[in-house]
Design a protein around this motif. Structure first.
Motif, PDB file in Angstrom:
ATOM      1  N   ALA A   5       0.830  -1.208   0.000  1.00 38.83           N
ATOM      2  CA  ALA A   5       0.000   0.000   0.000  1.00 38.83           C
ATOM      3  C   ALA A   5       0.863   1.256   0.000  1.00 38.83           C
ATOM      4  O   ALA A   5       0.380   2.346  -0.328  1.00 38.83           O
ATOM      5  CB  ALA A   5      -0.924   0.001   1.218  1.00 38.83           C
ATOM      6  N   ALA A   6       2.145   1.119   0.336  1.00 35.93           N
ATOM      7  CA  ALA A   6       3.054   2.268   0.327  1.00 35.93           C
ATOM      8  C   ALA A   6       3.306   2.781  -1.083  1.00 35.93           C
ATOM      9  O   ALA A   6       3.822   3.890  -1.255  1.00 35.93           O
ATOM     10  CB  ALA A   6       4.383   1.889   0.981  1.00 35.93           C
ATOM     11  N   PHE A  47       7.532  -2.986 -14.591  1.00 42.81           N
ATOM     12  CA  PHE A  47       7.707  -1.991 -13.532  1.00 42.81           C
ATOM     13  C   PHE A  47       6.378  -1.695 -12.847  1.00 42.81           C
ATOM     14  O   PHE A  47       5.300  -1.995 -13.377  1.00 42.81           O
ATOM     15  CB  PHE A  47       8.295  -0.688 -14.103  1.00 42.81           C
ATOM     16  N   ILE A  48       6.483  -1.116 -11.659  1.00 43.22           N
ATOM     17  CA  ILE A  48       5.311  -0.664 -10.907  1.00 43.22           C
ATOM     18  C   ILE A  48       5.312   0.856 -10.896  1.00 43.22           C
ATOM     19  O   ILE A  48       6.347   1.494 -10.681  1.00 43.22           O
ATOM     20  CB  ILE A  48       5.356  -1.190  -9.458  1.00 43.22           C
ATOM     21  N   TRP A  49       4.140   1.439 -11.146  1.00 41.81           N
ATOM     22  CA  TRP A  49       3.985   2.883 -11.067  1.00 41.81           C
ATOM     23  C   TRP A  49       2.687   3.199 -10.332  1.00 41.81           C
ATOM     24  O   TRP A  49       1.616   2.817 -10.770  1.00 41.81           O
ATOM     25  CB  TRP A  49       3.978   3.523 -12.461  1.00 41.81           C
ATOM     26  N   LYS A  50       2.824   3.869  -9.202  1.00 32.89           N
ATOM     27  CA  LYS A  50       1.676   4.245  -8.377  1.00 32.89           C
ATOM     28  C   LYS A  50       0.760   3.055  -8.110  1.00 32.89           C
ATOM     29  O   LYS A  50      -0.460   3.124  -8.250  1.00 32.89           O
ATOM     30  CB  LYS A  50       0.895   5.398  -9.022  1.00 32.89           C
ATOM     31  N   GLY A  51       1.381   1.946  -7.700  1.00 32.29           N
ATOM     32  CA  GLY A  51       0.622   0.772  -7.291  1.00 32.29           C
ATOM     33  C   GLY A  51       0.079  -0.080  -8.411  1.00 32.29           C
ATOM     34  O   GLY A  51      -0.600  -1.073  -8.163  1.00 32.29           O
ATOM     35  N   PHE A  61      -0.884   6.323 -15.974  1.00 34.96           N
ATOM     36  CA  PHE A  61       0.214   6.362 -16.937  1.00 34.96           C
ATOM     37  C   PHE A  61       1.384   7.160 -16.367  1.00 34.96           C
ATOM     38  O   PHE A  61       1.211   8.284 -15.897  1.00 34.96           O
ATOM     39  CB  PHE A  61      -0.240   6.997 -18.247  1.00 34.96           C
ATOM     40  N   PRO A  62       2.589   6.606 -16.423  1.00 35.43           N
ATOM     41  CA  PRO A  62       3.751   7.332 -15.913  1.00 35.43           C
ATOM     42  C   PRO A  62       4.192   8.423 -16.891  1.00 35.43           C
ATOM     43  O   PRO A  62       3.883   8.354 -18.090  1.00 35.43           O
ATOM     44  CB  PRO A  62       4.819   6.238 -15.788  1.00 35.43           C
ATOM     45  N   PRO A  63       4.933   9.421 -16.417  1.00 38.14           N
ATOM     46  CA  PRO A  63       5.335  10.538 -17.282  1.00 38.14           C
ATOM     47  C   PRO A  63       6.337  10.149 -18.365  1.00 38.14           C
ATOM     48  O   PRO A  63       6.499  10.895 -19.339  1.00 38.14           O
ATOM     49  CB  PRO A  63       5.956  11.538 -16.289  1.00 38.14           C
ATOM     50  N   PHE A  64       7.005   9.009 -18.209  1.00 36.77           N
ATOM     51  CA  PHE A  64       7.986   8.593 -19.217  1.00 36.77           C
ATOM     52  C   PHE A  64       7.355   7.770 -20.339  1.00 36.77           C
ATOM     53  O   PHE A  64       8.048   7.247 -21.200  1.00 36.77           O
ATOM     54  CB  PHE A  64       9.134   7.808 -18.566  1.00 36.77           C
ATOM     55  N   ILE A  65       6.022   7.661 -20.331  1.00 39.16           N
ATOM     56  CA  ILE A  65       5.286   6.935 -21.369  1.00 39.16           C
ATOM     57  C   ILE A  65       4.366   7.902 -22.107  1.00 39.16           C
ATOM     58  O   ILE A  65       3.577   8.628 -21.486  1.00 39.16           O
ATOM     59  CB  ILE A  65       4.446   5.786 -20.771  1.00 39.16           C
ATOM     60  N   LYS A  66       4.448   7.910 -23.433  1.00 41.78           N
ATOM     61  CA  LYS A  66       3.526   8.690 -24.269  1.00 41.78           C
ATOM     62  C   LYS A  66       2.597   7.716 -24.992  1.00 41.78           C
ATOM     63  O   LYS A  66       3.046   6.865 -25.764  1.00 41.78           O
ATOM     64  CB  LYS A  66       4.289   9.530 -25.289  1.00 41.78           C
TER      65      LYS A  66
END
Length: 361
Positions: free
Chosen positions: A137-138, A301-305, A336-341
């Protein structure tokens, strides 16, 4: 003979394992399974006086070695008990052997496994039928993160995220590692756990489209796991998809044979099994002559859970990058992470199925 499956339920701090274990016992017991659960050995040791933060190197070594020995002994004893059951049996391990490795340096882990008479390859790749990692949850569900329900849990948010990633890294390479996202509704997380275990047990599941996007990578991916995947489709009966996958990671290869069969009621049955390299080479002789081999690099990868897999194709097409979500429900927004368009949403578009990408022109 009783068919026994052994599954590890692991994850970072405050991931929901305790609640999930209760649901697993209730759900599969009601379906006629005998469910054994193996308790978390490091917690048992901590409650009995072992200090895993000790500066005493000799004590730390003996404590970790004993932890691994007891973990394996418990699993082996429950395996023997399961073999005596008449009903189908599932053994759920509250963490498994490789979790222990996440809390020490690689050389020390190698020393301990050698002393115990085993190895990383044996413990990670061959001992368990599946590994389900519940994301802490972190990472993405911070408001639910608490240390109140576990005296042994002292991690702050940043440390908890690091522990989460170390545990995933420890299990990476297992042919049936599944990462269970945080969800806007915790019940969805529990549902995914039940779904993944059902798949391992060979229980048909509703066909669910993972969300897919053609994307461009516009920045570095932090803390990703990179592997090289070679995928070959075999000749199969209509309505059935059979593939071989070789996954190369850190100089090691894992070979998996997967069969997907569509059932009449909108469900599918997916069976996966790890195979040896000699069988993999033999089965390649059954390659579908109408399909080409797929080669791609996967960054997980994991991004924001939320858990993602980014595939960069080299063959039979090049330059195509597809981002696939893992277990994000239809009602949820994708973080969506910022490194993905995102270029295009291709969810459900058959042209972008690997099976069809492999078709010869």
């Amino acid at each position: 003979m009783n068919k026994i499956k052994k599954i590890v339920l692991t994850g970072g701090p405050c991931a929901g394992k305790t609640t999930a274990l209760v649901k697993v016992i209730e759900h599969f017991s009601s379906l006629g399974y005998k469910v054994f659960t193996i308790p978390e050995v490091p917690t048992m040791f901590s409650q009995s006086g072992m200090d895993y933060l000790t500066k005493n190197r000799a004590l730390f070594y003996e404590g970790e070695k004993a932890t691994l020995e007891v973990q394996l002994a418990l699993e082996d004893k429950f395996q023997r008990m399961a073999e005596q059951c008449d009903e189908p049996t599932v053994i759920i391990c509250d963490r498994g052997a490789m979790d222990i490795s996440a809390y020490m340096q690689p050389q020390l882990w190698k020393d301990i496994t050698t002393a115990v008479g085993t190895s990383t390859t044996e413990l990670r790749d061959h001992r368990y039928d599946a590994v389900l990692h519940l994301v802490s949850a972190a990472d993405g569900a911070e408001k639910y993160y608490t240390t109140a329900n576990n005296r042994q849990r002292t991690e702050g948010l940043e440390m908890a995220r690091e522990v989460d990633k170390k545990v995933i890294n420890a299990w990476t390479g297992h042919p049936h590692l599944r990462v269970i996202n945080n969800h806007e509704d915790f019940n969805n997380k529990l549902h995914r756990v039940l779904k993944e275990i059902s798949s391992v047990l060979g229980i048909p599941q509703p066909i669910v489209e993972e969300r897919k996007y053609v994307v461009e990578l516009v920045g570095e991916i932090p803390h990703c796991i990179e592997s090289e995947i070679t995928q070959t489709y075999l000749v199969a009966e209509p309505g059935c998809e059979v593939r071989l996958r070789r996954r190369a990671w850190q100089g090691k290869n894992v070979y998996v044979h997967t069969t997907k069969k569509n059932l009449a009621n909108g469900e599918e049955l997916v069976t996966e099994r790890q195979i040896r390299s000699n069988l993999y080479q033999s089965l390649l002789q059954q390659a579908d002559p109408y399909r080409q081999e797929i080669q791609k690099t996967r960054k997980s990868f994991i991004w924001k859970g939320q858990y993602f897999g980014l595939d960069n194709f080299q063959r039979p097409v090049s330059g195509l990058m597809i981002l696939e979500t893992k277990g994000i429900t239809e009602q949820e927004a994708v973080n969506f992470p910022p490194f993905i368009k995102v270029v295009k949403d291709v969810t459900g578009d058959a042209h972008y199925y690997n099976y069809n990408i492999a078709l010869k022109g």
